[in-house]
Design a protein around this motif. Structure first.
Motif, PDB file in Angstrom:
ATOM      1  N   ASP A 149      33.229  -2.136  64.899  1.00 27.18           N
ATOM      2  CA  ASP A 149      34.407  -3.532  66.194  1.00 27.18           C
ATOM      3  C   ASP A 149      35.258  -2.918  67.213  1.00 27.18           C
ATOM      4  O   ASP A 149      35.927  -3.247  67.934  1.00 27.18           O
ATOM      5  N   LYS A 150      35.129  -1.199  66.573  1.00 27.12           N
ATOM      6  CA  LYS A 150      36.321  -0.284  66.844  1.00 27.12           C
ATOM      7  C   LYS A 150      35.520   0.496  67.753  1.00 27.12           C
ATOM      8  O   LYS A 150      36.085   1.419  68.972  1.00 27.12           O
ATOM      9  N   ILE A 151      33.871   0.995  68.168  1.00 28.08           N
ATOM     10  CA  ILE A 151      33.519   2.067  68.963  1.00 28.08           C
ATOM     11  C   ILE A 151      33.028   1.934  69.857  1.00 28.08           C
ATOM     12  O   ILE A 151      32.034   1.327  69.254  1.00 28.08           O
ATOM     13  N   LYS A 152      32.756   2.182  70.744  1.00 27.66           N
ATOM     14  CA  LYS A 152      31.540   1.866  71.993  1.00 27.66           C
ATOM     15  C   LYS A 152      30.855   2.905  72.754  1.00 27.66           C
ATOM     16  O   LYS A 152      31.442   4.116  72.252  1.00 27.66           O
ATOM     17  N   LYS A 194      23.246   0.024  63.084  1.00 22.55           N
ATOM     18  CA  LYS A 194      24.297  -0.489  62.619  1.00 22.55           C
ATOM     19  C   LYS A 194      25.830   0.463  62.363  1.00 22.55           C
ATOM     20  O   LYS A 194      25.807   0.917  63.061  1.00 22.55           O
ATOM     21  N   ALA A 195      26.415  -0.990  61.803  1.00 21.66           N
ATOM     22  CA  ALA A 195      27.991  -0.361  62.364  1.00 21.66           C
ATOM     23  C   ALA A 195      28.840   1.145  61.826  1.00 21.66           C
ATOM     24  O   ALA A 195      28.629   1.495  60.420  1.00 21.66           O
ATOM     25  N   THR A 214      33.724   5.558  72.879  1.00 25.84           N
ATOM     26  CA  THR A 214      35.271   5.071  73.340  1.00 25.84           C
ATOM     27  C   THR A 214      35.975   4.089  72.741  1.00 25.84           C
ATOM     28  O   THR A 214      35.050   3.528  71.515  1.00 25.84           O
ATOM     29  N   ASP A 215      37.404   4.274  72.272  1.00 28.40           N
ATOM     30  CA  ASP A 215      38.195   3.162  71.634  1.00 28.40           C
ATOM     31  C   ASP A 215      37.959   2.344  72.683  1.00 28.40           C
ATOM     32  O   ASP A 215      38.647   1.434  72.756  1.00 28.40           O
ATOM     33  N   ARG A 216      36.824   0.567  71.608  1.00 31.16           N
ATOM     34  CA  ARG A 216      37.189  -0.518  72.258  1.00 31.16           C
ATOM     35  C   ARG A 216      38.679  -1.081  72.084  1.00 31.16           C
ATOM     36  O   ARG A 216      39.014  -1.814  73.130  1.00 31.16           O
ATOM     37  N   THR A 217      39.455  -0.763  71.090  1.00 28.55           N
ATOM     38  CA  THR A 217      40.845  -1.623  71.539  1.00 28.55           C
ATOM     39  C   THR A 217      42.238  -0.378  73.053  1.00 28.55           C
ATOM     40  O   THR A 217      42.430  -1.226  72.820  1.00 28.55           O
ATOM     41  N   PHE A 218      41.173   0.214  73.064  1.00 26.36           N
ATOM     42  CA  PHE A 218      41.908   1.481  74.437  1.00 26.36           C
ATOM     43  C   PHE A 218      41.139   0.453  75.911  1.00 26.36           C
ATOM     44  O   PHE A 218      41.361   0.739  77.046  1.00 26.36           O
ATOM     45  N   GLU A 279      43.010   3.518  60.592  1.00 25.82           N
ATOM     46  CA  GLU A 279      44.211   2.617  60.095  1.00 25.82           C
ATOM     47  C   GLU A 279      45.289   2.659  60.967  1.00 25.82           C
ATOM     48  O   GLU A 279      45.429   2.170  61.570  1.00 25.82           O
ATOM     49  N   CYS A 280      45.738   4.512  60.887  1.00 23.54           N
ATOM     50  CA  CYS A 280      46.150   5.092  61.929  1.00 23.54           C
ATOM     51  C   CYS A 280      45.819   4.448  63.419  1.00 23.54           C
ATOM     52  O   CYS A 280      46.730   4.534  64.794  1.00 23.54           O
ATOM     53  N   ARG A 281      44.572   5.251  63.605  1.00 21.97           N
ATOM     54  CA  ARG A 281      44.011   5.310  65.072  1.00 21.97           C
ATOM     55  C   ARG A 281      43.745   3.222  65.712  1.00 21.97           C
ATOM     56  O   ARG A 281      44.207   3.460  66.359  1.00 21.97           O
ATOM     57  N   PHE A 282      43.445   2.802  64.503  1.00 20.63           N
ATOM     58  CA  PHE A 282      43.273   1.667  65.455  1.00 20.63           C
ATOM     59  C   PHE A 282      44.309   0.545  64.766  1.00 20.63           C
ATOM     60  O   PHE A 282      44.556  -1.057  65.850  1.00 20.63           O
ATOM     61  N   GLU A 283      45.005   0.224  64.161  1.00 19.28           N
ATOM     62  CA  GLU A 283      45.759  -0.751  63.685  1.00 19.28           C
ATOM     63  C   GLU A 283      47.228  -0.521  63.752  1.00 19.28           C
ATOM     64  O   GLU A 283      47.641  -1.509  64.159  1.00 19.28           O
ATOM     65  N   LYS A 284      48.032   0.759  63.508  1.00 15.27           N
ATOM     66  CA  LYS A 284      49.007   1.045  64.030  1.00 15.27           C
ATOM     67  C   LYS A 284      49.355   0.975  65.351  1.00 15.27           C
ATOM     68  O   LYS A 284      49.476   2.123  66.220  1.00 15.27           O
TER      69      LYS A 284
END
Lengths: 331, 448
Positions: A149-152, A194-195, A214-218, A279-284
């Motif tokens: 869910d975080k990487i495209k 697969k994830a 790329t970072d899906r959160t960005f 965790e540092c990259r996507f959550e914080k």
């Protein structure tokens, strides 16, 4: 210690140094571009062929020139070696060819690509490429894949540098993705979409030289040159916790590892590479999670380095505000 | 009549079976070899001047002597039976008829190099040959010619056949090693060479099927006897798989040094061009070597007759020469279109590129598309120059020789047959009717 001369600059380097590393020690224009080599990843390099150089003298013992251009990232220096990079016009022509090959199937969708502005392929084609394309056929296309869910994964942009495969191999303890198919339809993929699930899998975004991972959160949040890169750190149990925050106002848009002038992650401590955890990259994504150290000098020739945040007086972060946030967090 | 060293007994009925093979003197050479010192066998191979039969022509004896011999590390001999070059089918022919000759050669070679385990890597498409080899190996194990304590000498040796997945690139020795290890068949970056770090990072020698088979007559008769056959540095016999517009295509064992003209036209070999047409061009060593027009393949640029040998075929460099390569001798008569033929070759390389390094991955596909465009009648004159430019940017810039192999046919076709490309470009409508095409090229008088 072997002595090597690159474009007329002589340098003494430790045994086992590659030509590319020696050129980076000299620095400046002498350094050949590298798209797939990554000093922190073992066995990387040799695939993209942009770092080719001409060896005009093999060594002191065997002065014969090498018959073909060699990949400087995988060729070790011999004593008395003489190398031509920018001073050989035929080599520059060959490199132009390599850049053209890399670009013929690349979609050139920079206007909508998140990597634009910090893309190594942009820099490369700007410095070594042609201004137009001689390719007139349909470009290769792939479906976009979400790996987790975080990487495209946008395979159409990929130049098959294999860096992310090496990250999965060496930084993560299990490898769930690799290269399937062959030739110009070879693609990076996970087994049946697969994830990728590992604490350090996000580092493949950092090593990707183009906008394929790329970072899906960005995604589509901002162009990188509108963000303010800030050095920050936090006490993280999993990783070194030393990151760069890409901020807009007081909002953290993206978190990435700290990269040096070659686009590689910096060493954290005791020579260990500064990979950061997911965790540092996507959550914080809140300023209160981090201790901000100051503005980041992006030391690459990309557009970010031209931004106006380098002088501290221009900082718009209100330090007192941050203290208040930290106090609130403690309470 | 040239001497036959490898194909001497190939027409004996039942030679595929161990019993018949032994009746023809099979495995006697292995017995002789096991009584020799390993270094002496390597010395005999060096003396024989045998050159690698897979394509590059590197001296086999020298390759063997380069093998690193660190203490306590196993060494491997790998037989490259991944014969996939278009136009080459000699190894398949030999393996399906004489599997025991390969096994005997592998045993002798492994004894000489001090290997305890060796592998035959065979391409996946040749499943039935794989089964023939496996049956032969089982027979040899049952007869005590492989396995523990071979022929009572106390030497243990295991031989395995490994089946590839069907990729041309796995014929490149480092890609073969990767594939043998169970990985994706991508060529490794050299150095280190397989002689230092090969299969499972142990010293390895990779040899072609024909080179390994040739070791048997070398050890049997002695290296000097073998070296007396042939011409100059091209010693011994070579299997040539002749195909194309010939009266008698097939696999021929020739003594190196036979004139090309004799090979094409004499009744002993190919018997001339089919339907008595004129010779137009020859690809002398498998699809990857440069194509030569008739006048240059029969005589060198200096006017001397060209011989079937490594040196003579390469005379004149790539400007007017070619290579012996793997011995895939493709003959084209006057009705053949070089552009169509080139497109077929390029399509093959596009399909078989492994995709590891960028010039070959992207360039082969690009060249194929341009050739297809020219064949469709949409080409322009600048496309021919573009093709030339692309091939020059692939050649010598890649990790393995596949890039070169894809570039050389394009370069040579443009160098020698540029007028045909231009003809396709100038008459986009007319080329669709082949009759017109042959008339304007003044190729076939009856059509003119």
């Amino acid at each position: 210690m072997p002595k090597v001369t690159i474009d007329g600059h002589t340098i003494e380097v430790p045994e086992g140094t590659t030509i590319l590393q020696a050129a980076r020690m000299i620095g400046g224009d002498v350094t050949p571009p590298a798209m797939c080599y990554y000093s922190k990843l073992k066995t990387s390099g040799g695939y993209c062929r942009t770092c080719i150089v001409k060896v005009t003298k093999g060594s002191e013992k065997d002065p014969r020139p090498m018959p073909k251009p060699v990949a400087s990232c995988r060729t070790t220096v011999m004593d008395g070696m003489e190398v031509q990079n920018n001073s050989a016009p035929d080599l520059l022509e060959a490199r132009k060819g390599v850049v053209e090959f890399l670009l013929i199937n690349h979609p050139l969708d920079c206007p909508i690509c998140d990597q634009a502005g910090e893309c190594h392929l942009q820099d490369l084609s700007y410095e070594n490429g042609l201004s137009t394309s001689r390719y007139e056929f349909k470009r290769r296309e792939f479906e976009k894949i979400d790996i987790g869910d975080k990487i495209k994964l946008h395979m159409t942009r990929c130049i098959l540098c294999y860096r992310c495969v090496k990250v999965a191999d060496q930084v993560c303890d299990t490898r769930v993705h690799g290269v399937i198919n062959r030739g110009d339809v070879a693609e990076i993929s996970t087994y049946i979409e697969k994830a990728v699930d590992h604490d350090f899998s996000g580092n493949m975004i950092d090593v990707c030289p183009v906008g394929a991972l790329t970072d899906r959160t960005f995604r589509f949040k901002s162009r990188v040159w509108f963000t303010r890169p800030m050095d920050a750190h936090r006490d993280c149990k999993t990783c070194c916790g030393r990151v760069v925050l890409y901020m807009s106002g007081n909002e953290v848009l993206r978190v990435s590892a700290r990269k040096d002038q070659w686009g590689e992650v910096e060493d954290a401590s005791e020579g260990r590479a500064g990979w950061i955890c997911n965790e540092c990259r996507f959550e914080k994504k809140e300023l209160k999670d981090w201790t901000v150290e100051g503005p980041r000098n992006i030391d690459r020739h990309s557009v970010i380095s031209q931004n106006q945040y380098l002088e501290k007086k221009n900082l718009r972060i209100d330090v007192s505000n941050q203290k208040q946030i930290e106090e609130k967090a403690h309470n | 009549m040239g001497r036959k060293l490898l194909t001497e007994h190939i027409n004996v009925p039942g030679i595929r079976n161990l019993e018949t093979y032994r009746r023809q003197g099979g495995y006697e050479t292995l017995k002789k070899a096991l009584a020799m010192k390993p270094e002496d066998i390597v010395e005999e191979v060096k003396k024989s001047g045998l050159r690698g039969r897979g394509g590059a022509g590197f001296p086999t004896g020298m390759k063997w002597s380069f093998l690193a011999k660190p203490e306590g590390v196993p060494r491997y001999l790998v037989c490259n039976a991944d014969e996939s070059e278009p136009g080459t089918f000699k190894d398949r022919y030999m393996m399906e008829r004489l599997p025991h000759l390969l096994i005997e050669g592998m045993a002798i070679g492994s004894f000489a190099l001090g290997c305890r385990t060796s592998y035959i890597y065979i391409r996946g498409e040749l499943m039935y040959v794989f089964q023939i080899l496996q049956e032969a190996i089982d027979e040899a194990y049952a007869a005590g010619l492989l396995g523990k304590n071979i022929m009572g000498t106390g030497w243990d040796f295991d031989l395995h056949v490994h089946c590839g997945g069907g990729a041309y690139i796995c014929g490149e020795e480092t890609a073969l090693i990767e594939s043998l290890e169970g990985k994706r068949g991508n060529p490794r970056i050299k150095p280190p060479f397989p002689a230092i770090r090969g299969v499972w990072d142990c010293p390895t020698v990779v040899n072609n099927v024909e080179s390994i088979m040739a070791v048997v007559p070398i050890v049997r008769d002695g290296g000097e006897t073998y070296a007396s056959i042939g011409i100059g540095k091209s010693t011994g016999t070579k299997l040539i798989s002749a195909c194309g517009h010939l009266k008698k295509p097939g696999v021929y064992e020739i003594e190196l040094g036979v004139p090309v003209e004799e090979f094409i036209y004499s009744d002993e070999y190919c018997g001339g061009i089919r339907n008595d047409k004129k010779l137009k061009a020859v690809v002398a060593g498998g699809s990857s070597v440069p194509v030569l027009p008739a006048e240059l393949i029969l005589k060198t640029a200096a006017g001397e007759p060209r011989l079937m040998s490594y040196e003579s075929l390469a005379e004149g460099g790539f400007a007017s020469g070619t290579m012996l390569g793997s011995g895939g001798f493709i003959v084209m008569d006057e009705d053949t279109s070089i552009v169509k033929n080139l497109w077929t070759f390029t399509r093959f390389y596009h399909h078989e590129s492994c995709g590891q390094c960028s010039p070959c991955r992207e360039g082969t596909g690009w060249m194929e598309k341009i050739l297809h465009k020219i064949l469709d009648g949409h080409g322009t004159l600048s496309d021919v120059d573009l093709l030339w430019d692309i091939q020059s940017k692939i050649e010598g810039k890649t990790i393995c020789p596949l890039g070169d192999a894809a570039a050389w046919p394009v370069a040579s076709a443009i160098r020698h047959f540029r007028h045909e490309f231009e003809e396709y470009v100038r008459n986009p409508q007319a080329i669709r009717t082949d009759h017109h095409y042959y008339r304007v090229n003044n190729l076939s008088p009856e059509l003119a």
